[in-house]
Design a protein around this motif. Structure first.
Motif, PDB file in Angstrom:
ATOM      1  N   MET A  25       0.982  -1.128   0.350  1.00  0.00           N
ATOM      2  CA  MET A  25       0.264  -0.038   0.249  1.00  0.00           C
ATOM      3  C   MET A  25       0.993   1.310  -0.295  1.00  0.00           C
ATOM      4  O   MET A  25       1.833   1.368   0.047  1.00  0.00           O
ATOM      5  N   PRO A  26       0.710   2.298  -0.933  1.00  0.00           N
ATOM      6  CA  PRO A  26       1.320   3.234  -1.356  1.00  0.00           C
ATOM      7  C   PRO A  26       1.337   4.139   0.664  1.00  0.00           C
ATOM      8  O   PRO A  26       0.493   3.639   1.339  1.00  0.00           O
ATOM      9  N   ARG A  27       2.532   4.688   0.982  1.00  0.00           N
ATOM     10  CA  ARG A  27       2.435   5.395   2.036  1.00  0.00           C
ATOM     11  C   ARG A  27       1.698   7.240   1.597  1.00  0.00           C
ATOM     12  O   ARG A  27       2.696   7.878   0.815  1.00  0.00           O
ATOM     13  N   TYR A  28       0.576   7.539   2.485  1.00  0.00           N
ATOM     14  CA  TYR A  28       0.104   9.063   2.429  1.00  0.00           C
ATOM     15  C   TYR A  28       0.509   9.853   3.260  1.00  0.00           C
ATOM     16  O   TYR A  28       0.503  10.177   4.314  1.00  0.00           O
ATOM     17  N   ALA A  29       0.860  11.431   2.327  1.00  0.00           N
ATOM     18  CA  ALA A  29       1.040  12.023   3.047  1.00  0.00           C
ATOM     19  C   ALA A  29       0.050  12.534   4.187  1.00  0.00           C
ATOM     20  O   ALA A  29       0.450  13.477   4.750  1.00  0.00           O
ATOM     21  N   ARG A  30      -1.107  12.638   3.331  1.00  0.00           N
ATOM     22  CA  ARG A  30      -2.400  12.667   4.464  1.00  0.00           C
ATOM     23  C   ARG A  30      -3.528  12.136   3.942  1.00  0.00           C
ATOM     24  O   ARG A  30      -3.715  11.940   2.269  1.00  0.00           O
ATOM     25  N   ARG A  31      -4.454  11.564   4.276  1.00  0.00           N
ATOM     26  CA  ARG A  31      -5.721  10.272   4.322  1.00  0.00           C
ATOM     27  C   ARG A  31      -6.842  11.972   4.513  1.00  0.00           C
ATOM     28  O   ARG A  31      -6.544  12.444   5.741  1.00  0.00           O
ATOM     29  N   SER A  32      -8.145  11.597   4.127  1.00  0.00           N
ATOM     30  CA  SER A  32      -9.240  12.278   4.344  1.00  0.00           C
ATOM     31  C   SER A  32      -9.901  10.987   4.548  1.00  0.00           C
ATOM     32  O   SER A  32     -10.303  10.450   2.952  1.00  0.00           O
ATOM     33  N   ALA A  33     -10.940  11.441   4.838  1.00  0.00           N
ATOM     34  CA  ALA A  33     -12.652  10.769   5.085  1.00  0.00           C
ATOM     35  C   ALA A  33     -13.878  11.764   4.886  1.00  0.00           C
ATOM     36  O   ALA A  33     -13.528  12.714   5.487  1.00  0.00           O
ATOM     37  N   ARG A  34     -14.318  11.830   3.934  1.00  0.00           N
ATOM     38  CA  ARG A  34     -15.832  12.828   3.876  1.00  0.00           C
ATOM     39  C   ARG A  34     -16.446  12.158   2.892  1.00  0.00           C
ATOM     40  O   ARG A  34     -16.906  10.414   2.346  1.00  0.00           O
ATOM     41  N   VAL A  35     -17.494  12.482   3.734  1.00  0.00           N
ATOM     42  CA  VAL A  35     -19.083  11.590   3.196  1.00  0.00           C
ATOM     43  C   VAL A  35     -20.233  12.858   1.571  1.00  0.00           C
ATOM     44  O   VAL A  35     -20.088  13.736   2.139  1.00  0.00           O
ATOM     45  N   LEU A  36     -20.642  12.273   1.086  1.00  0.00           N
ATOM     46  CA  LEU A  36     -21.773  12.543   0.484  1.00  0.00           C
ATOM     47  C   LEU A  36     -22.590  12.428   0.880  1.00  0.00           C
ATOM     48  O   LEU A  36     -23.353  10.789   1.357  1.00  0.00           O
ATOM     49  N   LEU A  37     -23.573  13.210   2.100  1.00  0.00           N
ATOM     50  CA  LEU A  37     -24.209  13.072   2.821  1.00  0.00           C
ATOM     51  C   LEU A  37     -25.776  13.631   2.063  1.00  0.00           C
ATOM     52  O   LEU A  37     -25.628  14.766   1.464  1.00  0.00           O
ATOM     53  N   ILE A  38     -26.750  12.804   1.556  1.00  0.00           N
ATOM     54  CA  ILE A  38     -27.400  12.744   0.220  1.00  0.00           C
ATOM     55  C   ILE A  38     -28.607  12.971   1.285  1.00  0.00           C
ATOM     56  O   ILE A  38     -29.581  11.959   2.097  1.00  0.00           O
ATOM     57  N   ASP A  39     -30.099  13.988   0.721  1.00  0.00           N
ATOM     58  CA  ASP A  39     -30.866  13.968   1.564  1.00  0.00           C
ATOM     59  C   ASP A  39     -32.180  13.524   0.771  1.00  0.00           C
ATOM     60  O   ASP A  39     -32.167  12.694  -0.266  1.00  0.00           O
ATOM     61  N   SER A  40     -33.693  13.584   1.524  1.00  0.00           N
ATOM     62  CA  SER A  40     -34.617  12.993   0.611  1.00  0.00           C
ATOM     63  C   SER A  40     -34.993  13.382  -0.614  1.00  0.00           C
ATOM     64  O   SER A  40     -35.889  12.910  -1.571  1.00  0.00           O
ATOM     65  N   GLU A  41     -35.096  14.725  -0.737  1.00  0.00           N
ATOM     66  CA  GLU A  41     -35.093  15.496  -2.139  1.00  0.00           C
ATOM     67  C   GLU A  41     -33.341  15.131  -3.128  1.00  0.00           C
ATOM     68  O   GLU A  41     -33.552  16.124  -4.313  1.00  0.00           O
ATOM     69  N   ASP A  42     -32.580  14.173  -2.961  1.00  0.00           N
ATOM     70  CA  ASP A  42     -31.870  13.927  -3.586  1.00  0.00           C
ATOM     71  C   ASP A  42     -30.580  14.653  -3.962  1.00  0.00           C
ATOM     72  O   ASP A  42     -29.534  14.898  -4.965  1.00  0.00           O
ATOM     73  N   ARG A  43     -30.371  15.747  -3.146  1.00  0.00           N
ATOM     74  CA  ARG A  43     -29.569  16.780  -3.004  1.00  0.00           C
ATOM     75  C   ARG A  43     -28.240  16.036  -2.126  1.00  0.00           C
ATOM     76  O   ARG A  43     -28.089  15.471  -1.479  1.00  0.00           O
ATOM     77  N   VAL A  44     -27.664  16.588  -2.392  1.00  0.00           N
ATOM     78  CA  VAL A  44     -25.896  16.212  -1.740  1.00  0.00           C
ATOM     79  C   VAL A  44     -25.783  17.535  -0.603  1.00  0.00           C
ATOM     80  O   VAL A  44     -25.470  18.554  -1.169  1.00  0.00           O
ATOM     81  N   LEU A  45     -25.044  17.740   0.075  1.00  0.00           N
ATOM     82  CA  LEU A  45     -24.285  19.054   0.670  1.00  0.00           C
ATOM     83  C   LEU A  45     -22.626  19.386   0.811  1.00  0.00           C
ATOM     84  O   LEU A  45     -22.675  18.374   0.548  1.00  0.00           O
ATOM     85  N   LEU A  46     -22.942  20.451   0.256  1.00  0.00           N
ATOM     86  CA  LEU A  46     -21.243  20.526   0.693  1.00  0.00           C
ATOM     87  C   LEU A  46     -21.312  21.791   1.466  1.00  0.00           C
ATOM     88  O   LEU A  46     -21.656  23.144   1.586  1.00  0.00           O
ATOM     89  N   LEU A  47     -19.798  21.962   1.521  1.00  0.00           N
ATOM     90  CA  LEU A  47     -19.647  23.199   2.419  1.00  0.00           C
ATOM     91  C   LEU A  47     -18.836  24.035   1.276  1.00  0.00           C
ATOM     92  O   LEU A  47     -17.847  24.382   0.182  1.00  0.00           O
ATOM     93  N   ARG A  48     -19.249  25.516   1.705  1.00  0.00           N
ATOM     94  CA  ARG A  48     -17.996  26.154   1.109  1.00  0.00           C
ATOM     95  C   ARG A  48     -16.637  27.054   1.293  1.00  0.00           C
ATOM     96  O   ARG A  48     -17.013  27.370   2.619  1.00  0.00           O
ATOM     97  N   SER A  49     -15.912  27.264   1.310  1.00  0.00           N
ATOM     98  CA  SER A  49     -14.813  26.815   1.975  1.00  0.00           C
ATOM     99  C   SER A  49     -13.597  27.846   0.970  1.00  0.00           C
ATOM    100  O   SER A  49     -13.360  27.642  -0.276  1.00  0.00           O
ATOM    101  N   ALA A  50     -12.169  28.282   1.984  1.00  0.00           N
ATOM    102  CA  ALA A  50     -11.725  29.472   1.180  1.00  0.00           C
ATOM    103  C   ALA A  50     -10.390  29.192   1.393  1.00  0.00           C
ATOM    104  O   ALA A  50      -9.426  29.154   1.544  1.00  0.00           O
ATOM    105  N   LEU A  51     -10.273  27.945   2.387  1.00  0.00           N
ATOM    106  CA  LEU A  51      -9.267  27.208   2.524  1.00  0.00           C
ATOM    107  C   LEU A  51      -8.408  26.792   1.561  1.00  0.00           C
ATOM    108  O   LEU A  51      -6.960  26.649   2.463  1.00  0.00           O
TER     109      LEU A  51
END
Length: 163
Positions: free
Chosen positions: A1-27
């Motif tokens: 397995m590759p050695r990663y400098a960073r691992r992230s775990a992210r979630v596709l949060l989907i509501d009953s109207e079939d929309r996904v929640l996204l956060l607006r970021s200037a990070l």
């Protein structure tokens, strides 16, 4: 397995109207902002699902059981960000809710500094937008997920960071 400098775990949060929640970021470095899924760095002692559940609770105020998060996609590539440099990997999980009122009181200092709101997006809105959305090709994946087309294997999405 590759050695990663960073691992992230992210979630596709989907509501009953079939929309996904996204956060607006200037990070990320550079002008403007990006839209991205809730999630973030996996601590060295964490497994991916518990990290995704923790990030979901911290960033949008939703407590979920890690075992209820279903892995669906990943991205991997090189990046040179202010806090890490090298090979990165983001793993994406999906979770469905009827609805959710976003609560940002669990944000870290860094998140509070760069957080600029949130929005629920349909697949059609994602496909039509000129704004930057990470991960790339999220519209197609969301369209498949909302009609019940669950991938047999993890979907590899294009890497999105510069560097």
């Amino acid at each position: 397995m590759p050695r990663y400098a960073r691992r992230s775990a992210r979630v596709l949060l989907i509501d009953s109207e079939d929309r996904v929640l996204l956060l607006r970021s200037a990070l990320l470095p550079g002008p403007g902002h990006v839209w991205l899924t809730p999630g973030g760095g996996v601590k060295w002692w964490e497994r991916l699902r518990p990290a995704a559940a923790r990030e979901l609770r911290e960033e949008v105020g939703l407590a979920v059981r890690p075992r209820d998060l279903r892995p669906v996609a990943f991205t991997t590539g090189h990046a040179d960000l202010t806090f890490a440099r090298g090979l990165f990997r983001d793993d994406f999980f999906v979770y469905r809710v009827d609805r959710h009122e976003v609560d940002t009181s669990g944000h870290t200092e860094l998140e509070r500094k760069h957080y600029a709101g949130f929005r629920w997006w349909s697949a059609a809105e994602l496909a039509a937008t000129d704004e930057t959305v990470y991960p790339f090709r999220l519209a197609g994946l969301l369209a498949d997920l909302v009609v019940g087309a669950s991938p047999a294997e993890l979907v590899e999405l294009p890497w999105h960071h510069f560097g």
